[in-house]
Every structure is written in structure tokens, then in C-alpha cells.
Design an enzyme around this catalytic site. Structure first.
Site, PDB file in Angstrom:
ATOM      1  N   ASP A 137       0.810  -1.293   0.129  1.00  0.00           N
ATOM      2  CA  ASP A 137      -0.124   0.107  -0.021  1.00  0.00           C
ATOM      3  C   ASP A 137       0.903   1.302  -0.016  1.00  0.00           C
ATOM      4  O   ASP A 137       0.788   2.243  -0.693  1.00  0.00           O
ATOM      5  CB  ASP A 137      -0.981  -0.101   1.340  1.00  0.00           C
ATOM      6  CG  ASP A 137      -1.625  -1.476   1.354  1.00  0.00           C
ATOM      7  OD1 ASP A 137      -2.492  -1.476   0.458  1.00  0.00           O
ATOM      8  OD2 ASP A 137      -1.294  -2.120   2.141  1.00  0.00           O
ATOM      9  N   HIS A 149      -4.666  -3.493   6.258  1.00  0.00           N
ATOM     10  CA  HIS A 149      -4.178  -3.790   4.813  1.00  0.00           C
ATOM     11  C   HIS A 149      -5.664  -4.186   4.072  1.00  0.00           C
ATOM     12  O   HIS A 149      -6.197  -5.539   4.068  1.00  0.00           O
ATOM     13  CB  HIS A 149      -3.443  -4.863   4.545  1.00  0.00           C
ATOM     14  CG  HIS A 149      -3.272  -5.187   3.040  1.00  0.00           C
ATOM     15  ND1 HIS A 149      -2.610  -4.221   2.194  1.00  0.00           N
ATOM     16  CD2 HIS A 149      -3.685  -6.291   2.309  1.00  0.00           C
ATOM     17  CE1 HIS A 149      -2.875  -4.754   0.921  1.00  0.00           C
ATOM     18  NE2 HIS A 149      -3.416  -6.153   1.141  1.00  0.00           N
TER      19      HIS A 149
HETATM   20  C1  LMR Z   1      -3.570  -6.357  -2.722  1.00  0.00           C
HETATM   21  O1  LMR Z   1      -3.548  -5.653  -1.945  1.00  0.00           O
HETATM   22  O2  LMR Z   1      -3.270  -6.502  -4.026  1.00  0.00           O
HETATM   23  C2  LMR Z   1      -4.046  -7.650  -2.334  1.00  0.00           C
HETATM   24  O3  LMR Z   1      -3.880  -7.824  -0.988  1.00  0.00           O
HETATM   25  C3  LMR Z   1      -5.592  -8.007  -2.634  1.00  0.00           C
HETATM   26  C4  LMR Z   1      -5.950  -9.504  -2.529  1.00  0.00           C
HETATM   27  O4  LMR Z   1      -7.221  -9.536  -1.953  1.00  0.00           O
HETATM   28  O5  LMR Z   1      -5.194 -10.305  -2.574  1.00  0.00           O
END
Ligand code: LMR
Length: 324
Positions: free
Chosen positions: A155, A183
Site C-alpha cells: 500500500d 491492509h
Molecule cells: C492486494 O492488495 O493487491 C491484495 O491484498 C489483494 C488481495 O485480496 O489479494
């Protein structure tokens, strides 16, 4: 020099496929450190995982001394120094978040117990498999011996990249970006403390509505955007962030900078409730542990957003409370 043992769950998955070869090539621990890979996945994945092992052999990596493979974490994680928990049950169509948390809970209980028993004393564990904060909380609960973290570097990278693009400045010009909380789509990308070319970001981007709305929403929903476009969740960028997170834990953080990491919230100076895994700005002395950067000021906007992500993590904890 001793061999460093690196354990990876979900070894047959896409994130692992983007990560393993980079680790084996020395990108994590440098060109003077011999390594062993301990690869864990479910029994049904072992045939394919053997294909990955063939490929690792075919690379003839000079640093790679040994590859162990299996589906029993008590066997595979014996002696590991560094662990990436990538494997998690993905959300299937129609599955509730509650069920996802509970299904993953079982996996992370087992892996936490196994790590406590068989990992090296100083092992450092990064949880990447989603929902990674609460998965990390569960694993940590069953392993009070080792250091556990959950990943929000992906992120942070996304936020830095969007800011560099907006300002047409190089990525290296963006500093001090923090992700607070979970997250998930409630995470809080904090642009208020970010800088561009050493100047406060708000002096460079004179567009608060864009920052408060579009920018935050874009970072929060970037994972979903990748899934929509690619048909599966991020792998290359997740692997890159996992590598960068572990390097951040194992190397001293340059003075004046920090990185985002999900850590157990006990004793934090921001008033976030204890007993959850929450992403804070952190620095490391290079020993696999972190200190939370204290006293970043939260204005009303940040306070409200951070309260929402804290609430979500407390709700996730309620769902899995009986597992703790
Ligand atoms: C991401 O942020 O790309 C992943 O965590 C998304 C996911 O649900 O795998």
C-alpha cells in the site's frame, strides 16, 4: 558463514513464484549469504511445487545450498530464520468476510504453533496472506516466541507511486508516506506527513480534495483494480513489497525515514487499542524488530479515518476471538 534458512508458505502460489527466484539470487540477504529455502504448501500442490524446485535447480543459483519441500509446517519450518507466510485461503464467490477470517484462522493457528516449536530462536515472520493483519494476530497468539509483522508496504508503494505520478517527480523524491491500520479498503494512506523533494506534500500538491478523495480511494482500492484487470490478485508487486518489507526489518532504517508495517498495537503512543495488528510508521535498528515512530500529529480528518480502520480490526478480532 552459516546458511540462512528461509521458510515460505503458499510456495506454489503466484506471489511465491515472483519471490523465490529473487531471494535465491541474493536480493534479500546479499551476495555473501548462503541460503536454504524451506517451501511449504498443501499436499495437493506438492507435485506442482516439485516443478518449481526443478526450475530453481535449473537456475544454478550459486547462493542456494538447499531446498526443502513439504506440507507439514512442523517438518518444513525446522530451523527457519526468516519466514514469509504467503499462503491463505482466497475469498471465493459468495464467501463472507467472516468465513474467510475463520477459514484462515485455522491455517494460521497451525503455522503459529509450528513456528513456535521449530523455528530458530531469532526468527522474523512476515504475514502477507490476507486478511493479513488478523492472520498475523492469530499466528502471533500461538507463537509468543518470535517477531511477527503484517505487510502494508504494498500500500505504501502504491501511494508513493501515485504521488510521484501526480507531481511528475521521481519516485525517490517522495518520502514519509505512512499507511495506518488494516491492509484493506479502510486503510489510511497519510499524505499529511509525506514530503516531496524535502517539502511538505501539501505545499507541492495544492489540491486537498484530490488528496482526500481520489488519492485515498485509489490506494485503498488498488488491489481490487489489479484483480479486475488481471483476473487474479497482485503477485509481482506483492512479492516486491514482501522483499522490501523483510529488508526493512533486517537492515537499519536511514535516519529520519520510516516504513509502514503491521505490528501488535500493545503499548503504542497513539491510543490505538491494544491487542490488534495495526500498521504504523516504524523504524528498525536492523535486528528484525521495529520501533513505532511516535507523535505524528493526527488532524480531525486523519483521526476520523483512523478510527474507522481501528474499528474494522476490532471487529475482525471479535469474529476470531474464540480462536485465541
Ligand atoms: C492486494 O492488495 O493487491 C491484495 O491484498 C489483494 C488481495 O485480496 O489479494
Amino acid at each position: 558463514m552459516d546458511v540462512k534458512r528461509i521458510g515460505i508458505s503458499g510456495s506454489c502460489g503466484n506471489v511465491a513464484y515472483s519471490l523465490l527466484f529473487r531471494i535465491a539470487n541474493g536480493e534479500l540477504l546479499g551476495q555473501n549469504q548462503r541460503i536454504a529455502l524451506h517451501l511449504l504448501d498443501q499436499p495437493a500442490a506438492l507435485t506442482r511445487l516439485n516443478g518449481v524446485v526443478l526450475e530453481l535447480e535449473d537456475c544454478a543459483f550459486p547462493l542456494l545450498d538447499e531446498v526443502r519441500v513439504g506440507s507439514d509446517p512442523y517438518e518444513v519450518f525446522k530451523g527457519v530464520d526468516i519466514v514469509f507466510l504467503l499462503g491463505a485461503k482466497p475469498r471465493s464467490a459468495g464467501m463472507e468476510r467472516r468465513d474467510l477470517l475463520l477459514e484462515n484462522g485455522k491455517i494460521f493457528i497451525e503455522q503459529g504453533k509450528a513456528l513456535k516449536e521449530v523455528a530458530a530462536d531469532n526468527a522474523v515472520v512476515l504475514v502477507v496472506g490476507n486478511p493479513c493483519n488478523t492472520n498475523c494476530l492469530i499466528a502471533k497468539h500461538y507463537d509468543d516466541k518470535h517477531r511477527f509483522f503484517s505487510m502494508t508496504m504494498l500500500d505504501q508503494n502504491r501511494a508513493v507511486s501515485l504521488l510521484a505520478k501526480k507531481t511528475k517527480r521521481p519516485l525517490s523524491a517522495v518520502k514519509g508516506m505512512t499507511i495506518w491500520g488494516n491492509h484493506s479498503s479502510t486503510q489510511v494512506p497519510d499524505f499529511f506527513h509525506a514530503q516531496i523533494d524535502e517539502k511538505p506534500l501539501l505545499e507541492v500538491i495544492d489540491d486537498l480534495p484530490w488528496l482526500q478523495n481520489d488519492f485515498i480511494a485509489d490506494v485503498q482500492s488498488r488491489g481490487a483494480a489489479v484483480i479486475t484487470a488481471l483476473g487474479r490478485s497482485s503477485a509481482g508487486s506483492a512479492a516486491h513489497a514482501a522483499l522490501k518489507s523483510m529488508k526493512a526489518l533486517l537492515n537499519p532504517t536511514p535516519l529520519g525515514s520510516w516504513f509502514s508495517m503491521g505490528v501488535v498495537s500493545d503499548g503504542n503512543s497513539y491510543g490505538i487499542k491494544p491487542g490488534i495488528v495495526f500498521s504504523f510508521p516504524c523504524y528498525s535498528r536492523g535486528d528484525g524488530d521495529v520501533t513505532i515512530i511516535p507523535h505524528l500529529f493526527w488532524n480531525d480528518f486523519l483521526q476520523k479515518k483512523i478510527a474507522l480502520t481501528e474499528k474494522e480490526l476490532l471487529e475482525e478480532k471479535e469474529i476470531i476471538r474464540h480462536l485465541l
